[in-house]
Scaffold this motif. Structure first.
Motif, short mmCIF file in Angstrom:
data_model
loop_
_atom_site.label_atom_id
_atom_site.label_comp_id
_atom_site.label_asym_id
_atom_site.label_seq_id
_atom_site.Cartn_x
_atom_site.Cartn_y
_atom_site.Cartn_z
N ILE A 1 65.96 48.95 16.67
CA ILE A 1 65.66 49.43 18.02
C ILE A 1 65.09 48.26 18.82
O ILE A 1 64.11 47.63 18.40
N GLU B 1 63.83 47.35 22.71
CA GLU B 1 63.50 47.86 24.03
C GLU B 1 63.53 46.71 25.03
O GLU B 1 63.63 45.55 24.66
N THR C 1 68.73 48.54 22.96
CA THR C 1 69.76 48.89 21.99
C THR C 1 69.13 49.72 20.88
O THR C 1 67.97 49.51 20.52
N ARG C 2 69.90 50.64 20.38
CA ARG C 2 69.46 51.49 19.27
C ARG C 2 70.68 51.67 18.37
O ARG C 2 71.64 52.35 18.74
N ASN C 3 70.63 51.04 17.19
CA ASN C 3 71.80 51.02 16.32
C ASN C 3 71.45 51.39 14.89
O ASN C 3 70.34 51.15 14.41
N PRO D 1 72.22 54.09 25.13
CA PRO D 1 71.35 54.33 23.98
C PRO D 1 70.97 55.82 23.84
O PRO D 1 70.64 56.46 24.81
#
Length: 70
Positions: free
Chosen positions: A18, A20, A25-27, A46
């Motif tokens: 993650i 910020e 992005t959050r993968n 996201p």
């Protein structure tokens, strides 16, 4: 469509990353023993952190793998 095949014995864990900031992005990643991280989530807006964590936890539990923070 791309199909990638990995031996289950080469998989170390399911990872979450993650980031910020201006471009958050959050993968979810498939973490291999040779330290490669294969992204499992598509490039998109996201999703919420709680949804991401729930999806990753469900996948890790189903595959009987550890869940890691990258």
């Amino acid at each position: 469509e791309i199909l990638l095949t990995y031996s289950f014995s080469n998989i170390r864990a399911i990872g979450i990353k993650i980031t910020e900031g201006l471009n958050p992005t959050r993968n979810i990643y498939l973490c291999l023993k040779d330290n490669r991280n294969i992204p499992l989530t598509s490039v998109q807006e996201p999703i919420s952190i709680s949804n991401l964590e729930e999806e990753a936890a469900d996948l890790a539990k189903f595959l009987d793998l550890n869940l890691e923070n990258l």
